[in-house]
Design a protein around this motif. Structure first.
Motif, PDB file in Angstrom:
ATOM      1  N   LEU A 109     -55.461 -17.476  61.549  1.00  0.00           N
ATOM      2  CA  LEU A 109     -55.474 -17.673  62.997  1.00  0.00           C
ATOM      3  C   LEU A 109     -54.069 -17.621  63.562  1.00  0.00           C
ATOM      4  CD1 LEU A 109     -56.956 -18.266  65.619  1.00  0.00           C
ATOM      5  CD2 LEU A 109     -56.879 -20.707  65.037  1.00  0.00           C
ATOM      6  N   ALA A 110     -53.107 -18.210  62.851  1.00  0.00           N
ATOM      7  CA  ALA A 110     -51.718 -18.147  63.318  1.00  0.00           C
ATOM      8  C   ALA A 110     -51.246 -16.702  63.408  1.00  0.00           C
ATOM      9  CB  ALA A 110     -50.816 -18.949  62.381  1.00  0.00           C
ATOM     10  N   PHE A 111     -51.648 -15.875  62.430  1.00  0.00           N
ATOM     11  CA  PHE A 111     -51.227 -14.476  62.471  1.00  0.00           C
ATOM     12  C   PHE A 111     -51.912 -13.728  63.613  1.00  0.00           C
ATOM     13  CE2 PHE A 111     -50.843 -10.067  60.818  1.00  0.00           C
ATOM     14  CZ  PHE A 111     -49.462 -10.041  60.692  1.00  0.00           C
ATOM     15  N   ASP A 112     -53.150 -14.092  63.925  1.00  0.00           N
ATOM     16  CA  ASP A 112     -53.806 -13.519  65.102  1.00  0.00           C
ATOM     17  C   ASP A 112     -53.007 -13.837  66.366  1.00  0.00           C
ATOM     18  OD1 ASP A 112     -55.975 -12.414  63.737  1.00  0.00           O
ATOM     19  OD2 ASP A 112     -57.223 -14.194  63.992  1.00  0.00           O
ATOM     20  N   ARG A 113     -52.616 -15.087  66.484  1.00  0.00           N
ATOM     21  CA  ARG A 113     -51.862 -15.492  67.678  1.00  0.00           C
ATOM     22  C   ARG A 113     -50.499 -14.798  67.723  1.00  0.00           C
ATOM     23  NH1 ARG A 113     -54.138 -21.205  67.038  1.00  0.00           N
ATOM     24  NH2 ARG A 113     -55.473 -21.459  68.862  1.00  0.00           N
ATOM     25  N   PHE A 114     -49.819 -14.761  66.599  1.00  0.00           N
ATOM     26  CA  PHE A 114     -48.530 -14.069  66.539  1.00  0.00           C
ATOM     27  C   PHE A 114     -48.685 -12.605  66.940  1.00  0.00           C
ATOM     28  CE2 PHE A 114     -46.539 -10.941  63.702  1.00  0.00           C
ATOM     29  CZ  PHE A 114     -45.249 -10.931  64.237  1.00  0.00           C
ATOM     30  N   SER A 115     -49.706 -11.940  66.419  1.00  0.00           N
ATOM     31  CA  SER A 115     -49.901 -10.519  66.703  1.00  0.00           C
ATOM     32  C   SER A 115     -50.170 -10.290  68.181  1.00  0.00           C
ATOM     33  CB  SER A 115     -51.057  -9.977  65.855  1.00  0.00           C
ATOM     34  OG  SER A 115     -50.761 -10.097  64.475  1.00  0.00           O
ATOM     35  N   SER A 116     -50.928 -11.185  68.797  1.00  0.00           N
ATOM     36  CA  SER A 116     -51.159 -11.098  70.237  1.00  0.00           C
ATOM     37  C   SER A 116     -49.846 -11.242  70.995  1.00  0.00           C
ATOM     38  CB  SER A 116     -52.143 -12.183  70.671  1.00  0.00           C
ATOM     39  OG  SER A 116     -52.309 -12.205  72.074  1.00  0.00           O
ATOM     40  N   ASP A 117     -49.027 -12.198  70.597  1.00  0.00           N
ATOM     41  CA  ASP A 117     -47.738 -12.410  71.259  1.00  0.00           C
ATOM     42  C   ASP A 117     -46.792 -11.228  71.043  1.00  0.00           C
ATOM     43  OD1 ASP A 117     -48.637 -14.824  72.163  1.00  0.00           O
ATOM     44  OD2 ASP A 117     -47.421 -16.051  70.809  1.00  0.00           O
ATOM     45  N   ALA A 118     -46.858 -10.603  69.862  1.00  0.00           N
ATOM     46  CA  ALA A 118     -46.001  -9.446  69.593  1.00  0.00           C
ATOM     47  C   ALA A 118     -46.375  -8.275  70.502  1.00  0.00           C
ATOM     48  CB  ALA A 118     -46.113  -9.038  68.120  1.00  0.00           C
TER      49      ALA A 118
END
Length: 664
Positions: free
Chosen positions: A213-222
């Motif tokens: 989930l953290a990587f999902d959020r990071f990818s959205s922010d990127a």
């Protein structure tokens, strides 16, 4: 958007055609009353033909032709399609998949949002375009990139891992805080340092749902950071007209958390494509349009893309039925869009999307489809006075959250592959059928104006959102919490102490055990309703039992409860109702004391828009028979006075400028 006109047109790719075709295109655009084209989305390789080698003449000519014809331009930064020379010289910008394998050139969106080499090239092309066309009078809007994350939502390369670690440091501060938040004691996966963390490349087993989930959020922010880079470059180059990008909304969510994107957009714009296999695709369309409206209820939004007919990427790409393109367009406008734009203007004879429909089909203009395109242009011109208006405020909303769906999809679950979003669509359909025109909003939206809030399948929820929903109940709203809500926190960790976690106190229930049903299994309720897929072993602690399970291992236990909360109430529905939802919706609507906002006629979708005291009633007849609707005013599509009622033809549309009394 301030112009008092509805936008009509779509993606135009003149680089695919010769100049004779350009001239024909302009003539046909004028015939169809096209107002706007999106230009340059995939044109990078034709503008920058080699590294910092530019060919502008042909593009200047096309823009001049469109300008002379009075056709507005939404000019795109062409970063959705890096040129082949860039991939040849810098293959390191191409994304890496979860297996650690780098993709190759040949597709689109072939870039890693975290790669500094990509940042340099993508901002350079944006800057050159902004400097050259930023003050051109025909360029009315800028369209950054295209469908961010549509093919490159995640990248697992080393640059992504480096950027992910920086993102984690900013979010958690210390590695100990991260370890606590993710519960890394499980399987002994404790990190000693942020440098231990990498993008979640495939492992031989499942991985931590908190990491995923953290990587999902990071990818959205990127992806959002990339949008900001291009938008900022355009502003620095002198662009003063509105800037946006086309968000990819669906019933369930999207590739990015668009709530964070809205402050960065001058107008919310979306793409929407229906599923040909969905027999009620108009209902899915209404949900997504409500979701677009709910992102920013202060101004109209824009349908940037939808299909004139068939698409090319479904298993069976059936064309739209006669009249369906018009109905879909008017539906979106009814729900708050200030136009209907399409992909694409002219159907391509070659390339990956050669069988994606265009406003001008392969067969040309002696076709049913072209006739409908011309007719639609006329309709939008006749109803253009509705531009700038807003959908009448609703007292009812469905609460939906994109990261909550990500949390459900990441990691192993009690019912893997279950469509968490299904309940939200069902509630939206049921409420709309009762004339309530619900909004679809995020849990961070202002909830104070709603008398009925449905919270279906909000699997992950943070404490603040749970408190805000409980506060709405205390202030007088009726809250309906559906199954699989509040189960985990914002880090995708199960909230212990009983289900449904974050909402347990609000609802006055104690869930002992989640009880997914086997494939094909059904569980009856005392009311006659039937549950499929999901049930729960539940106790009512401080709530009234409205319905119970009947038979089987949950016999006699609560299935539906209600608790009085301050001036409002909180309902809990622990089952996925396959039958009987309608009666429950009626009970909840009565409890909330809300009533229909628009006329209720079976098969007819009705939505009202308003501006400065004027109101317009949009009617879309999805049924197979003519339908009569009570109304008074002037019907704009056909130009007729409506004294007491209007008959809308089967498959037809109508837009009524209402008299003051009719809108009350």
């Amino acid at each position: 958007m301030t112009a008092r006109r509805l936008l009509f047109g779509g993606d135009y790719n003149p680089e695919q055609w010769d100049e004779d075709t350009w001239r024909e295109d302009i003539r046909l655009m004028q015939e169809a009353r096209v107002t706007t084209v999106t230009l340059g989305v995939f044109a990078w390789g034709f503008l920058e033909v080699d590294d910092d080698v530019w060919e502008w003449d042909w593009f200047d000519h096309v823009i001049g032709m469109l300008s002379h014809a009075g056709i507005g331009i939404a000019l795109a930064t062409p970063t959705a399609a890096p040129p082949t020379w860039l991939h040849r010289r810098h293959p390191e910008i191409i994304p890496v998949d979860r297996q650690g394998v780098r993709f190759h050139q040949g597709g689109r969106l072939g870039w890693c949002a975290s790669h500094p080499v990509w940042h340099g090239y993508s901002t350079r092309v944006a800057r050159r375009l902004g400097e050259r066309y930023g003050r051109h009078p025909a360029v009315e809007m800028w369209h950054v990139g295209n469908e961010f994350g549509g093919g490159n939502r995640h990248c697992y390369c080393e640059e992504s891992s480096t950027a992910f670690r920086a993102w984690l440091r900013a979010r958690y501060g210390t590695i100990d805080a991260l370890n606590r938040a993710w519960g890394t004691a499980v399987w002994g996966l404790r990190y000693r340092d942020f440098d231990d963390v990498i993008a979640p490349l495939a492992s031989e087993s499942g991985q931590s749902p908190s990491l995923l989930l953290a990587f999902d959020r990071f990818s959205s922010d990127a992806l959002l950071a990339q949008y900001r880079r291009e938008r900022g470059t355009l502003r620095d180059a002198g662009v003063r007209t509105p800037i946006t990008t086309n968000l990819m909304l669906t019933v369930g969510g999207s590739v990015a958390d668009y709530v964070d994107w809205v402050p960065e957009l001058d107008v919310v714009a979306i793409d929407h494509y229906t599923q040909a296999a969905d027999p009620h695709r108009e209902r899915e369309l209404a949900f997504v349009a409500s979701r677009a409206r709910g992102l920013d209820r202060s101004k109209p939004w824009l349908l940037m893309e939808h299909a004139p007919s068939a698409v090319n990427w479904q298993s069976r790409n059936r064309p739209k039925e006669p009249g369906e393109m018009t109905r879909h367009s008017i539906q979106h406008i009814a729900h708050g869009s200030d136009g209907a734009l399409f992909f694409q203007w002219r159907a391509s004879p070659s390339g990956v999307e050669q069988y994606h429909s265009g406003l001008v089909p392969h067969a040309g203009t002696r076709t049913r489809q072209w006739g409908e395109v011309v007719a639609l242009g006329g309709i939008l011109e006749r109803i253009s006075e509705t531009a700038g208006s807003l959908v009448t405020p609703s007292a009812v909303a469905v609460v939906a959250d994109i990261p909550a769906k990500w949390a459900w999809e990441e990691g192993q679950k009690p019912l893997n592959g279950y469509p968490l979003e299904r309940a939200g669509r069902r509630w939206h359909e049921a409420l709309a059928a009762r004339g309530l025109v619900p909004d679809v909003v995020s849990p961070t939206a202002d909830l104070s104006g709603y008398r009925l809030l449905v919270v279906p399948g909000m699997y992950a929820v943070d404490d603040d959102a749970a408190d805000r929903i409980a506060g709405a109940a205390a202030a007088g709203a009726t809250i309906v919490v559906g199954h699989l809500s509040g189960i985990v926190d914002a880090e995708n960790r199960v909230r212990t102490g009983g289900y449904p976690g974050a909402f347990r106190t609000l609802l006055g229930v104690f869930g002992e055990e989640l009880h997914p049903l086997l494939d094909g299994e059904r569980m009856a309720l005392a009311s006659g309703a039937v549950a499929a897929d999901w049930a729960e072993r539940l106790r009512a602690v401080d709530a009234d039992v409205i319905d119970t399970y009947r038979g089987g291992p949950l016999d006699g236990l609560p299935a539906v409860t209600r608790r009085r909360v301050g001036a409002g109430s909180a309902w809990y529905i622990s089952a996925d109702l396959d039958a009987g939802l309608g009666d429950l919706v009626d009970a909840v609507v009565a409890d909330a004391g809300v009533r229909a906002d628009v006329p209720v006629v079976p098969g007819v979708e009705a939505v009202r828009r308003e501006r400065d005291g004027a109101t317009w009633l949009f009617l879309v007849n999805h049924g197979g028979t003519d339908a009569t609707v009570d109304a008074t005013g002037v019907e704009l599509v056909h130009g007729q006075e409506v004294r007491t009622s209007l008959t809308v033809a089967a498959g037809g549309v109508a837009v009524i400028r209402e008299t003051a009394a009719a809108a009350r």
